[in-house]
Write an enzyme that holds these catalytic residues in place. Structure first.
Site, short mmCIF file in Angstrom:
data_model
loop_
_atom_site.label_atom_id
_atom_site.label_comp_id
_atom_site.label_asym_id
_atom_site.label_seq_id
_atom_site.Cartn_x
_atom_site.Cartn_y
_atom_site.Cartn_z
N ARG A 1 -7.83 -0.19 -6.64
CA ARG A 1 -8.05 0.93 -5.71
C ARG A 1 -8.18 2.21 -6.55
NH1 ARG A 1 -4.30 1.10 -0.50
NH2 ARG A 1 -6.18 2.13 0.30
N ASP B 1 -1.94 10.92 -2.08
CA ASP B 1 -2.32 9.87 -3.04
C ASP B 1 -2.67 10.46 -4.39
OD1 ASP B 1 -2.99 8.77 -0.19
OD2 ASP B 1 -2.62 7.08 -1.53
N ASN C 1 -5.34 12.52 0.56
CA ASN C 1 -4.45 11.66 1.34
C ASN C 1 -5.29 10.86 2.32
OD1 ASN C 1 -1.76 10.73 1.96
ND2 ASN C 1 -1.89 11.87 3.87
N ARG D 1 0.85 -1.18 0.00
CA ARG D 1 0.00 0.00 0.00
C ARG D 1 0.88 1.23 0.00
NH1 ARG D 1 2.42 2.10 3.66
NH2 ARG D 1 0.84 3.69 3.72
N GLY D 2 0.26 2.40 -0.12
CA GLY D 2 1.03 3.63 -0.30
C GLY D 2 1.08 3.91 -1.79
N GLN E 1 -2.03 2.64 9.89
CA GLN E 1 -0.74 2.72 9.19
C GLN E 1 0.30 3.48 10.00
OE1 GLN E 1 -3.70 3.32 7.77
NE2 GLN E 1 -3.77 2.71 5.64
O1 MRU Z 1 -4.49 3.27 2.18
P1 MRU Z 1 -3.02 3.47 2.07
O2 MRU Z 1 -2.24 2.94 3.22
O3 MRU Z 1 -2.50 2.99 0.75
O4 MRU Z 1 -2.85 5.04 2.08
C1 MRU Z 1 -1.56 5.58 1.98
C2 MRU Z 1 -1.53 7.04 2.17
O5 MRU Z 1 -2.54 7.69 2.30
C3 MRU Z 1 -0.18 7.71 2.10
O6 MRU Z 1 -0.14 8.84 2.89
C4 MRU Z 1 0.05 8.11 0.63
O7 MRU Z 1 -0.11 7.02 -0.21
C5 MRU Z 1 1.38 8.70 0.44
S1 MRU Z 1 2.62 7.52 0.37
C6 MRU Z 1 4.10 8.17 0.03
#
Ligand code: MRU
Length: 350
Positions: free
Chosen positions: A94, A241, A251, A51-52, A200
């Protein structure tokens, strides 16, 4: 698999397979899993094994590379059709992070423009995906250098979610800025918001900061306002994101309320994101915010905490308007106010 990288490598191409840290097991266990089919990569993205935003962009690109490699088609058209099918399956995992679509589009473009037969096309796809992984780390290091001057020696920086090595191929975006500040000899402390419902912050940001020897403090999401009002936060740095052409920052859920509180207390609020996170085609009203399973909210790590039958809303992301943003840190430079007008000028083509 080596586990002693100074900053973790989250996604790797290794002898025709994709290796990724299984982030659902952190912080208890650091385990790399191997994926040989694009469907497995899509499932890993959906379940947040990886994820991220930058990490899922590279993982999806590698997923398409697996599809190319595994195709039995002997013609270019047949192979490209197989790849398109994988691309569309990966795109549907996603909806919010634009990096996912950017990564897939980039490998598909490399495949379409590759000259020669199917072998050449497969090689071009794989090498583009591998190149993207290497570039990601370099991009984050550049971004870190751009953001480093914003941090003063002794600063306490608050962050939401995980925008570190685990959210990228390595090094991180928001945490990349923190790492660059430390590399420049500054003392920087981090306040880690736990980031319900998927935690997270508590599970991943805390894991990588503790592992790398940073001074950090974990707080519950409900303590954000208190910490700010007591003068215990100097700056906020978060990842993103998707940043739209009108300067809205999408985000992890909770980021918006952190930005509102930062604004209330006169604390600078900096999103940090690579060029692949910018969406210069869309304004904020056209972005889909992912809604995730209700269990994430009514359970805490598998244990029900709310009564049966309670309706649940679980938006996974939120949007912060540009007026709450002090500046955006990108690998292509700092984007200052007015953010909406400056995004395209600094980023150019994502
Ligand atoms: O749902 P996730 O864990 O994929 O969400 C991740 C985030 O919101 C992070 O802050 C974003 O992807 C930036 S990562 C460098």
């Amino acid at each position: 698999m080596r586990e002693d990288f100074f900053t973790l490598r989250t996604v790797l191409w290794d002898e025709g397979k994709v290796r990724m840290i299984d982030q659902t097991l952190l912080p208890q266990r650091l385990v790399y899993r191997e994926f040989g089919r694009w469907e497995e990569v899509a499932d890993a993205i959906r379940r947040m094994v990886v994820r991220g935003a930058p990490a899922i962009g590279v993982a999806a690109a590698m997923g398409v590379a697996l599809a190319a490699q595994g195709s039995r088609e002997s013609t270019r058209d047949g192979l490209l059709k197989d790849m398109e099918r994988a691309a569309s399956g990966l795109r549907s995992t996603r909806p919010t992070a634009v990096n996912l679509f950017w990564g897939i589009d980039r490998v598909m473009a490399a495949a379409r423009t590759a000259r020669g037969g199917t072998d050449r096309l497969v090689r071009a796809t794989v090498s583009t995906a591998v190149e993207m992984a290497e570039e990601d780390v370099e991009t984050n290091r550049r971004l870190g250098k751009v953001g480093e001057p914003l941090i003063d020696d002794g600063d306490v920086v608050m962050t939401q979610c995980n925008a570190g090595a685990l959210a990228t191929v390595g090094y991180g975006t928001a945490l990349g800025v923190v790492r660059a500040a430390r590399d420049a000899g500054k003392c920087v402390k981090v306040i880690v918001n736990e980031t319900r419902p998927a935690l997270q912050g508590a599970r991943l940001t805390a894991f990588e900061l503790v592992r790398d020897g940073f001074h950090c403090t974990l707080i519950s999401d409900t303590a954000v306002g208190h910490m700010m009002s007591k003068g215990r936060v100097d700056k906020v740095i978060v990842g993103a994101d998707r940043i739209t052409k009108d300067g809205y920052v999408f985000n992890k859920i909770g980021t918006y309320q952190v930005a509102v509180l930062a604004n209330r207390h006169g604390i600078p609020f900096y999103p940090a994101a690579p060029h692949s996170t910018f969406d210069l085609e869309r304004t904020h009203d056209r972005v889909v915010i992912e809604e995730r399973a209700a269990e994430e909210v009514f359970q805490v790590r598998g244990k029900r905490v709310a009564p049966k039958g309670i309706p649940v809303a679980n938006p996974a992301f939120d949007e912060t308007p540009p007026e709450l943003v002090t500046a955006i840190v990108s690998d292509r430079g700092l984007i200052g106010r007015p953010i909406g007008e400056n995004v395209a000028a600094v980023i150019g083509t994502p």
